[in-house]
Design a protein around this motif. Structure first.
Motif, mmCIF file in Angstrom:
data_model
loop_
_atom_site.group_PDB
_atom_site.id
_atom_site.type_symbol
_atom_site.label_atom_id
_atom_site.label_comp_id
_atom_site.label_asym_id
_atom_site.label_seq_id
_atom_site.Cartn_x
_atom_site.Cartn_y
_atom_site.Cartn_z
ATOM 1 N N TYR A 1 0.840 -1.194 0.000
ATOM 2 C CA TYR A 1 0.000 0.000 0.000
ATOM 3 C C TYR A 1 0.874 1.242 0.000
ATOM 4 C CZ TYR A 1 -2.757 -3.891 1.457
ATOM 5 O OH TYR A 1 -3.307 -5.129 1.505
ATOM 6 N N PRO B 1 -5.520 -0.741 3.905
ATOM 7 C CA PRO B 1 -6.888 -1.173 4.167
ATOM 8 C C PRO B 1 -7.237 -0.933 5.634
ATOM 9 C CG PRO B 1 -5.483 -3.049 3.595
ATOM 10 C CD PRO B 1 -4.651 -1.832 3.484
ATOM 11 N N THR C 1 -2.858 0.637 15.769
ATOM 12 C CA THR C 1 -3.196 -0.440 14.837
ATOM 13 C C THR C 1 -2.713 -0.144 13.422
ATOM 14 O OG1 THR C 1 -5.385 0.546 14.576
ATOM 15 C CG2 THR C 1 -5.188 -1.289 16.112
ATOM 16 N N ASN D 1 1.310 -0.678 9.411
ATOM 17 C CA ASN D 1 1.677 -1.223 8.107
ATOM 18 C C ASN D 1 3.079 -0.853 7.651
ATOM 19 O OD1 ASN D 1 -1.296 -0.785 8.398
ATOM 20 N ND2 ASN D 1 -1.265 -2.161 6.649
ATOM 21 N N ASN E 1 4.442 -3.492 4.730
ATOM 22 C CA ASN E 1 3.563 -3.552 3.560
ATOM 23 C C ASN E 1 3.009 -2.195 3.124
ATOM 24 O OD1 ASN E 1 1.293 -3.149 5.240
ATOM 25 N ND2 ASN E 1 1.153 -5.347 5.611
#
Lengths: 444, 306
Positions: free
Chosen positions: A194, A261, A270, A273, A278
């Motif tokens: 991403y 996402p 949270t 990423n 990623n």
């Protein structure tokens, strides 16, 4: 070594106990030796056990120098615990917490006013930093302790693989994000990468916190001061509509994979990423440098100034202040601690990482120090430069908490419903913000 | 004359002594619990009710504002939306968890050793911290084909579902997790109820050749009525004050689509520092919960009388 480890465990246990028993545990803590002994200061910081280990070193050096003891409590859910403690009318002597909370604390009467001249070495703190601790009544309510500004963390190995350069404008950033999402920069043959990490949940006001840099880069403001101590809500300006529309159309409602996402329900805890390897870009504070040096790895990413929007490249700056709790009679000791914390010695200890623990001062407020030199790490000069030349802070004088929360609620809703009308949604937000300012008697 | 006077007095005296001894011992045993409840439950509760009438400013002096907090909370459209979400989530979660719990209890009733193991395994969600369960489900709901549930859908050739990021289904995704957490809890209570069913009734029913449904309807259900009532009361209370499930999974988002009464009250109290308003919201919830509990209890009594 063993001693420190034990103390860390104790600190962790104390935090857990604090979490479990809430008011009760803290109340009893203050009744013990802590607050009755005039030569012991109870100090709270919003810290996890990791950064608490760094504070432990700072306070140990202070005690060694002055003989004043510190009853140190690292508190993870600081605001909740502080509200509980406030309701028992018994505050810690000294608190170290976010700059943007000053207005909130001051409006509740939790803080003692401070005379900058009473802080030894206070003249080494820049006027820019001092000006950020002026309350609604013109008095200072905090002592600058650590400053930071957001910067763009970007995967250099991905850029290299795709033959791209670090972006300097929003448009370039968008095309890099799209390339990261679609051209398989990690080379595993799967479409599982991403572009940009966005913690855009409304929880704790994250959408407003993360989105603020974009608003300023687009020339917008959340509330605008009129120079006479009052404010007007400014989220219905053309600049705000353009900036929010750009974010909505390109990041959240545009091509898939530009943001990670689950971005609209992600909070910083949270939104991992970038760390998980990623996502290729993350606009965030320099406290993440220690984390990201471990994963994805120091050689895999670089720290660059934020890409500029139509109105420039200003980013969100914030940091921590030292606050003195109202109504305790230990002024001399408290000022001694504050002076030590902002001294070159105190700041240096807090800026260095021992055993891999998180340093707690990012950009020093002491103008005799240079973040990049102290750490021997050139990346810090990017952050220091951003703070000094291209950063803005949330207004600290008003109680900004409701303003941030309402802005986050509105931004999150706009990013969630792609069919909505940005102009009318922002008009509605502006009315809500006017209400918030009116509640504080700050509406122009 | 004197005898008649002293005799009742003496009797009364011994009576009181006996009463004392008998009464003190259980109170002694109860004392620690009561004391804890008093300090940690009833006192804060009373204080919360008291604070709900104030503009709370601990260091500047609380300002009495009467019912203004209540007016503000009840007219706030975010709170009004939250009522709807709380009802949908509470009812859906309760009914789902009761049905699933009952089904599990029927399946796992018995003495076999393997059943004991299965029951323990099934009960695990109820004793795991909700925050941990939330993180787990967050991973399962991950909105790409890397997520457990979406990889399943992907396997069947279906597209990915944005379980938590689609405001139309986020509330139902939360509900499914709630059912998963609470069904085993209900199962245990049902199992206790089922253990009390007279086996001979099943045998008699089998001899009469009744269907499975008839057996359930006329033997099992009446027998576990008390258990059902307990489960229903607990579920009602839990449903109304649902907080952790929502807070850890979505934080009330996206766009407030999963905001429930408690998350609203929490935001009001702890991110906006409006303790008075948050107290008022909590008191409203307390009143509604009390009302519903009394209602369920009355229904139960009427049912028993019949």
């Amino acid at each position: 070594m063993g001693d420190r480890r034990r103390r860390r465990r104790l600190a962790a246990a104390a935090t857990v106990a604090g979490l479990m028993f809430g008011t009760a545990a803290c109340g009893s803590g203050s009744d013990s030796a802590g607050s009755s002994d005039p030569n012991t200061l109870e100090v709270w910081t919003r810290s996890n056990p990791d950064s608490a280990a760094t504070y432990d070193r700072v306070f140990a050096a202070f005690t060694k120098k002055t003989g004043i003891k510190i009853d140190y409590q690292p508190v993870i859910n600081f605001d909740q615990q502080l509200q509980s403690r406030a309701s028992t009318k018994d505050l810690p002597d000294v608190m170290i917490n976010d700059t943007a909370l000053m207005g909130s604390y001051q409006s509740q009467g939790l803080l003692k006013p401070i005379d900058p001249a009473s802080i030894a070495g206070g003249d080494r703190i820049t006027d820019k930093s001092w000006s950020s601790t002026v309350g609604i009544d013109g008095k200072h309510y905090g002592i600058p302790y650590s400053r930071q500004a957001q910067a763009l963390m970007i995967r250099t190995d991905w850029l290299k693989k795709l033959g791209l350069k670090a972006p300097t404008t929003w448009q370039e950033m968008l095309s890099v994000a799209k390339a990261f999402a679609t051209e398989d920069p990690d080379g595993d043959g799967k479409a599982d990468t991403y572009g940009i990490v966005a913690p855009a949940s409304a929880q704790n006001g994250y959408a407003a916190w993360w989105g603020a840099s974009f608003l300023w880069q687009g020339g917008a403001q959340i509330i605008a001061p009129d120079g006479k101590g009052t404010y007007t809500p400014a989220m219905d300006s053309a600049a705000a509509i353009n900036a929010v529309t750009w974010m909505k159309d390109n990041l959240f409602c545009g091509k898939k994979g530009v943001v990670q996402p689950g971005a609209i329900t992600a909070v910083t805890a949270t939104a991992t990423n970038f760390q998980d390897g990623n996502a290729g870009m993350y606009m965030t504070g320099p406290y993440n440098i220690t984390t990201f040096d471990a994963t994805p790895g120091k050689d895999k990413y670089e720290v660059v100034p934020a890409p500029a929007g139509p109105a420039g490249g200003d980013v969100l700056a914030d940091g921590e202040n030292v606050y003195l709790g109202a109504k305790t009679g230990k002024d001399r000791q408290e000022l001694a601690l504050a002076s030590f914390l902002v001294s070159a010695e105190g700041q240096k200890i807090a800026m260095t990482s021992v055993d891999g623990h998180q340093p707690v001062v990012r950009i020093p407020v002491n103008s005799t120090l240079d973040a990049a030199k102290v750490r021997n790490d050139a990346r810090w000069s990017v952050v220091q430069k951003a703070y000094e030349d291209a950063s803005e802070q949330f207004p600290n004088a008003p109680d900004f908490a409701p303003i941030k929360q309402d802005t986050a609620d509105a931004l999150n809703a706009i990013f969630t419903y792609c069919g909505g009308d940005v102009r009318s949604q922002l008009k509605e937000l502006n009315d809500t913000l006017a209400g918030d300012l009116k509640d504080q008697d700050l509406l122009k | 004359m004197t005898a008649t006077v002293t005799a009742p007095a003496a009797r009364e005296g011994t009576g009181r002594r006996a009463f004392d001894k008998k009464a003190v011992v259980p109170w002694l045993f109860l004392a620690p619990g009561l004391l804890l409840a008093l300090v940690f439950k009833f006192w804060p509760m009373a204080k919360g009710i008291w604070l709900s009438f104030f503009d709370v400013r601990p260091f500047l002096g609380d300002k009495w504002i009467g019912l203004e907090n209540y007016g503000r909370v009840l007219t706030d459209h975010r709170f009004q939306d939250a009522i709807g979400h709380t009802l949908i989530l509470g009812i859906g979660q309760s009914v789902g968890a009761i049905l699933l719990g009952f089904a599990l209890a029927l399946l796992l009733e018995g003495q076999a050793r393997s059943l004991k193991f299965l029951r323990t395994a099934v009960f695990l969600p109820a004793v795991t911290a909700t925050a941990v369960v939330g993180e787990l489900w967050r991973l399962m709901y991950y909105p790409t084909s890397d997520g457990l549930l979406n990889s399943g859908l992907h396997f069947f050739g279906l597209g990915t579902v944005q379980f938590l990021d689609n405001p139309d289904i986020a509330l139902y995704s939360t509900m499914v997790m709630g059912i998963w957490i609470w069904a085993p809890y209900n199962m245990v209570i049902f199992l206790a109820g089922l253990a009390g069913v007279d086996r001979s009734l099943y045998e008699a029913a089998a001899m009469d050749g009744v269907s499975l449904w008839q057996r359930l309807r006329h033997v099992t259900l009446p027998a576990i009525r008390p258990a059902l009532m307990i489960v229903l009361t607990l579920a009602t209370i839990r449903g109304l004050r649902v907080f952790t499930e929502v807070y850890v999974l979505t934080g009330g988002g996206p766009a407030g689509s999963t905001d429930v009464w408690m998350t609203r009250a929490y935001t009001l109290g702890f991110t906006r520092n409006d303790i008075g308003g948050a107290s008022a919201a909590s008191v409203v919830l307390l009143c509604v919960t009390l009302l519903l509990t009394v209602l369920v209890n009355n229904l139960r009594k009427r049912g028993e009388a019949r």
